[in-house]
Design an enzyme around this catalytic site. Sequence first.
Site, PDB file in Angstrom:
ATOM      1  N   ASP A   1     -69.528 -25.178 -40.531  1.00  9.94           N
ATOM      2  CA  ASP A   1     -67.691 -25.371 -41.313  1.00  9.94           C
ATOM      3  C   ASP A   1     -68.469 -24.533 -42.836  1.00  9.94           C
ATOM      4  OD1 ASP A   1     -70.116 -27.224 -42.950  1.00  9.94           O
ATOM      5  OD2 ASP A   1     -68.500 -27.346 -44.385  1.00  9.94           O
TER       6      ASP A   1
ATOM      7  N   ASP B   1     -73.325 -31.729 -44.178  1.00  8.67           N
ATOM      8  CA  ASP B   1     -72.190 -31.449 -44.655  1.00  8.67           C
ATOM      9  C   ASP B   1     -71.092 -30.601 -44.409  1.00  8.67           C
ATOM     10  OD1 ASP B   1     -73.487 -32.887 -47.429  1.00  8.67           O
ATOM     11  OD2 ASP B   1     -75.167 -31.429 -46.311  1.00  8.67           O
TER      12      ASP B   1
ATOM     13  N   ASP C   1     -74.970 -28.010 -38.081  1.00  8.68           N
ATOM     14  CA  ASP C   1     -74.981 -28.396 -39.500  1.00  8.68           C
ATOM     15  C   ASP C   1     -74.488 -29.734 -39.801  1.00  8.68           C
ATOM     16  OD1 ASP C   1     -74.700 -27.265 -42.695  1.00  8.68           O
ATOM     17  OD2 ASP C   1     -72.674 -27.629 -42.109  1.00  8.68           O
TER      18      ASP C   1
HETATM   19 MG    MG Z   1     -71.731 -27.731 -44.197  1.00 11.16          MG
END
Ligand code: MG
Length: 237
Positions: free
Chosen positions: A187, A21, A19
């Site tokens: 995240d 961000d 991923d």
């Molecule tokens: Mg993310």
Amino acid sequence: MIPEELLCLGERPLLVICDYDGTLAPIAVHPSRAFPQRGAAQALEALQRHGKHRLVVLTGRRAQEVHGFLGVAGLRVIGLHGLEWPGRPEQPRDRAAIQQIVSRLPQVEGMWLEDKGWTLAVHYRDTPEPLQPKAAALLAAVPLPEGWEAMPGKKVCEYRPVGYGKGWAIGQLALEHPQHHPVFVGDDRTDEEGFAAVLGLGGTAVKVGGGESLAPYRLGNSLEVVELLTLWARGCG
Ligand SMILES: [Mg+2]
């Protein structure tokens, strides 16, 4: 601390899916300020040069934004939760659906829209904190046009057509690379469907930061992600 098991994942080369961000970049106050973690571009470049591993960045952003932040030549970036797939025909945009969703959004102080063309993200990071749980609940309850779904994330709710998502994208990538051991690093709540998919494929799921998760492994922050990618590039894994 990097869990030691992540440095001995077996004989198969890795299909590393990351991923952006909160994973390759610390979470920023505004998406336009989400600069990569120091060393991220170098770690990705090193991993790309690895003879056997494969590397993909999988993001809810437009792919071009991630290219702009990272500037890594030849990096494969799949954008918009899989709607934007390099080498595949561009998906049609359903502007009428997006306009319909916009017209049904609640009015909440500090809320702002990020229209990505194909999807719509509504951010409430700037909403006063006591109002944020209510904003989240209201956004999750917006009536959606048929064939659309809401994906709650970190102080954001994203609306997208059904049939995509990180879980779906990981399944597609695994079909392309059946000899590789898939690993997904993410995240956010939107990454949980990716964790479920990668675990279902017998792969490895790594969650960055705190909070409940399906992922059996944890990294503390994007600095540790960069460290792990660097170690994989050096042949650990
Ligand atoms: Mg993310």
